[in-house]
Design an enzyme around this catalytic site. Structure first.
Site, PDB file in Angstrom:
ATOM      1  N   CYS A  65      29.255 -19.166-103.932  1.00 35.33           N
ATOM      2  CA  CYS A  65      30.252 -19.354-102.877  1.00 35.33           C
ATOM      3  C   CYS A  65      31.082 -20.608-103.154  1.00 35.33           C
ATOM      4  CB  CYS A  65      29.564 -19.465-101.520  1.00 35.33           C
ATOM      5  SG  CYS A  65      30.721 -19.623-100.132  1.00 35.33           S
ATOM      6  N   CYS A  69      29.261 -25.801 -97.527  1.00 33.34           N
ATOM      7  CA  CYS A  69      28.409 -25.947 -96.339  1.00 33.34           C
ATOM      8  C   CYS A  69      27.053 -26.527 -96.754  1.00 33.34           C
ATOM      9  CB  CYS A  69      28.230 -24.600 -95.656  1.00 33.34           C
ATOM     10  SG  CYS A  69      29.789 -23.756 -95.270  1.00 33.34           S
ATOM     11  N   CYS A  72      23.608 -24.522 -96.838  1.00 37.08           N
ATOM     12  CA  CYS A  72      23.547 -23.193 -97.446  1.00 37.08           C
ATOM     13  C   CYS A  72      23.102 -23.241 -98.903  1.00 37.08           C
ATOM     14  CB  CYS A  72      24.910 -22.513 -97.339  1.00 37.08           C
ATOM     15  SG  CYS A  72      24.905 -20.799 -97.939  1.00 37.08           S
ATOM     16  N   CYS A 109      23.090  -5.958 -90.311  1.00 32.11           N
ATOM     17  CA  CYS A 109      24.068  -7.021 -90.484  1.00 32.11           C
ATOM     18  C   CYS A 109      24.413  -7.130 -91.963  1.00 32.11           C
ATOM     19  CB  CYS A 109      23.508  -8.344 -89.975  1.00 32.11           C
ATOM     20  SG  CYS A 109      23.003  -8.279 -88.232  1.00 32.11           S
ATOM     21  N   CYS A 142      27.056  -4.754 -88.000  1.00 27.29           N
ATOM     22  CA  CYS A 142      27.748  -6.025 -87.825  1.00 27.29           C
ATOM     23  C   CYS A 142      28.134  -6.545 -89.208  1.00 27.29           C
ATOM     24  CB  CYS A 142      26.842  -7.032 -87.118  1.00 27.29           C
ATOM     25  SG  CYS A 142      27.569  -8.676 -86.896  1.00 27.29           S
ATOM     26  N   CYS A 202      29.799 -12.088 -82.422  1.00 33.55           N
ATOM     27  CA  CYS A 202      28.471 -12.682 -82.609  1.00 33.55           C
ATOM     28  C   CYS A 202      28.690 -14.061 -83.208  1.00 33.55           C
ATOM     29  CB  CYS A 202      27.649 -11.789 -83.539  1.00 33.55           C
ATOM     30  SG  CYS A 202      26.042 -12.467 -84.015  1.00 33.55           S
ATOM     31  N   ARG A 272      19.452 -14.495 -80.086  1.00 32.03           N
ATOM     32  CA  ARG A 272      18.668 -14.001 -81.219  1.00 32.03           C
ATOM     33  C   ARG A 272      18.009 -15.164 -81.949  1.00 32.03           C
ATOM     34  NH1 ARG A 272      22.606 -11.534 -84.697  1.00 32.03           N
ATOM     35  NH2 ARG A 272      22.735 -10.071 -82.974  1.00 32.03           N
TER      36      ARG A 272
END
Length: 394
Positions: A65, A69, A72, A109, A142, A202, A272
């Protein structure tokens, strides 16, 4: 406690607690913890009964990626030894999804690493959504693909997507300390795009990154204003090879207080328990079911969760039941999206600054909680399921 009675009354009315009340929940003592769980549990049962919705993650594209972040393991510069692979084919993704559905999951998801999808990526994911829906009747899908450009949410909706996930993660004030390659406002914009396209929004948070109580309350109040239908609460998994690998700031008791605070602020949404519950809640996971009405089944994106059968046994042993495919998750007033809290003519935060019992609540500390013992033995990189030849954990 007068505080808890006030919070229960507000939760049953969908009234926003004051910030002082939310902070007071995080500041309660261990002696009061079971009382806090019991109070938030009343609100949870009022809106969701004893149902637990199961969700299943399929990592469509792992690693590499360009975003930075800090939490992550797929980030730019990560040295974590995670699985790295490019896009799964639609049939591969559908087979991975089927494993979770067979284990009782109701929602799949679909997640892909990256800043956001190209139009070609949206085409690819749209084909995957159609394949999963064609092969699995009644499944909810999702998508979680990063920052959306104009028109992309509408295309995902046309392909059959039910929801879109994009977390705020932390407070606006501290966001730049966690990520520098995009902004907090970028994330808010993507949640708005999902809403506008008719997708169920979400959006949630990550706790345990060194934030203060005020930061946690800030992000949860911001989520309440955004009005998502689902609020995933992640607990940081400190993965070696990431900047936050040494951040062990959570205890099981702290996690329960955070979940209780989220339930009081967002009483009628799907709360969740997401990544990190096995690492930080540990043997206290069953208590968390009295606060949240939804969990992920099996493994996460790049790390392993507990065995899917253990999840199902935990739910049954705690006296809860898995929500069926034919059951509606959200309360009736939220059908079609929206929390229903605008009826009194204000925004979702209209009650902030006043409220019952504010004068009698204790003051919360702004400091980071005492560090928890590092449990690196509970952090395992995922080596099965999507992107491998091994059977998934579901």
């Amino acid at each position: 406690m007068d505080l808890l009675n006030t919070l229960v009354d507000k939760g049953l009315r969908r009234e926003l607690p004051t910030r002082e009340e939310a902070l007071a929940v995080l500041a309660t003592s261990d002696d009061d913890l079971l009382d806090v769980v019991a109070a938030a549990g009343r609100v949870r049962r009022h809106w969701f009964g004893r149902r637990v919705k199961l969700n299943y993650l399929v990592n469509l594209k792992s690693g590499l990626c360009p975003e930075d972040c800090s939490y992550c393991s797929q980030r730019l510069g990560s040295t974590a030894g995670i699985l790295k692979y490019t896009w799964l084919k639609p049939d591969e993704a559908s087979r991975a999804a089927a494993a979770g559905l067979a284990g009782g999951a109701k929602r799949v998801c679909l997640v892909a690493s990256g800043r956001g999808p190209t139009d070609r990526d949206v085409d690819r994911v749209s084909e995957t959504i159609r394949t999963i829906k064609d092969q699995n009747e009644g499944v909810e899908v999702c998508a979680c693909l990063g920052l959306l450009s104009d028109g992309q949410a509408e295309r995902l909706r046309e392909a059959g997507a039910d929801a879109y996930n994009h977390n705020l993660n932390t407070s606006e004030e501290t966001y730049a300390d966690i990520t520098t390659t995009h902004t907090y406002a970028d994330r808010v914009d993507t949640v708005h795009k999902a809403h506008a396209a008719g997708l169920s929004a979400c959006s949630g948070l990550i706790a345990g990154m060194g934030e203060s109580d005020e930061d946690l309350v800030d992000v949860v109040y911001s989520l309440r204003e955004l009005d998502p239908d689902s609020v995933p609460v992640n607990f940081l998994i400190p993965v070696e090879g990431t900047p936050l690998a040494k951040e062990w700031n959570l205890t099981p008791q702290r996690c329960l207080r955070i979940l209780a605070m989220v339930r009081f602020v967002c009483p009628d949404v799907e709360v969740r328990i997401a990544g990190g519950r096995e690492v930080h809640l540990r043997t206290m996971q069953p208590l968390a079911l009295h606060l949240a009405n939804s969990i992920f089944l099996g493994d996460y994106l790049t790390t392993e969760g507990q065995a899917g059968k253990a999840d199902l046994d935990m739910i049954a042993d705690a006296g809860f039941e898995v929500e069926g495919a034919g059951e509606v998750t959200l309360p009736e007033h939220r059908a079609g999206g929206g929390c229903g809290s605008h009826e009194q003519g204000g925004v979702c935060g209209a009650h902030e600054g006043g409220g019952c019992g504010a004068a009698s609540v204790p003051q919360a500390s702004a400091s980071v909680p005492q560090a928890n013992e590092a449990r690196t033995d509970l952090v395992a990189v995922r080596r099965r399921g999507a992107g491998t030849d091994l059977a998934p954990n579901a």
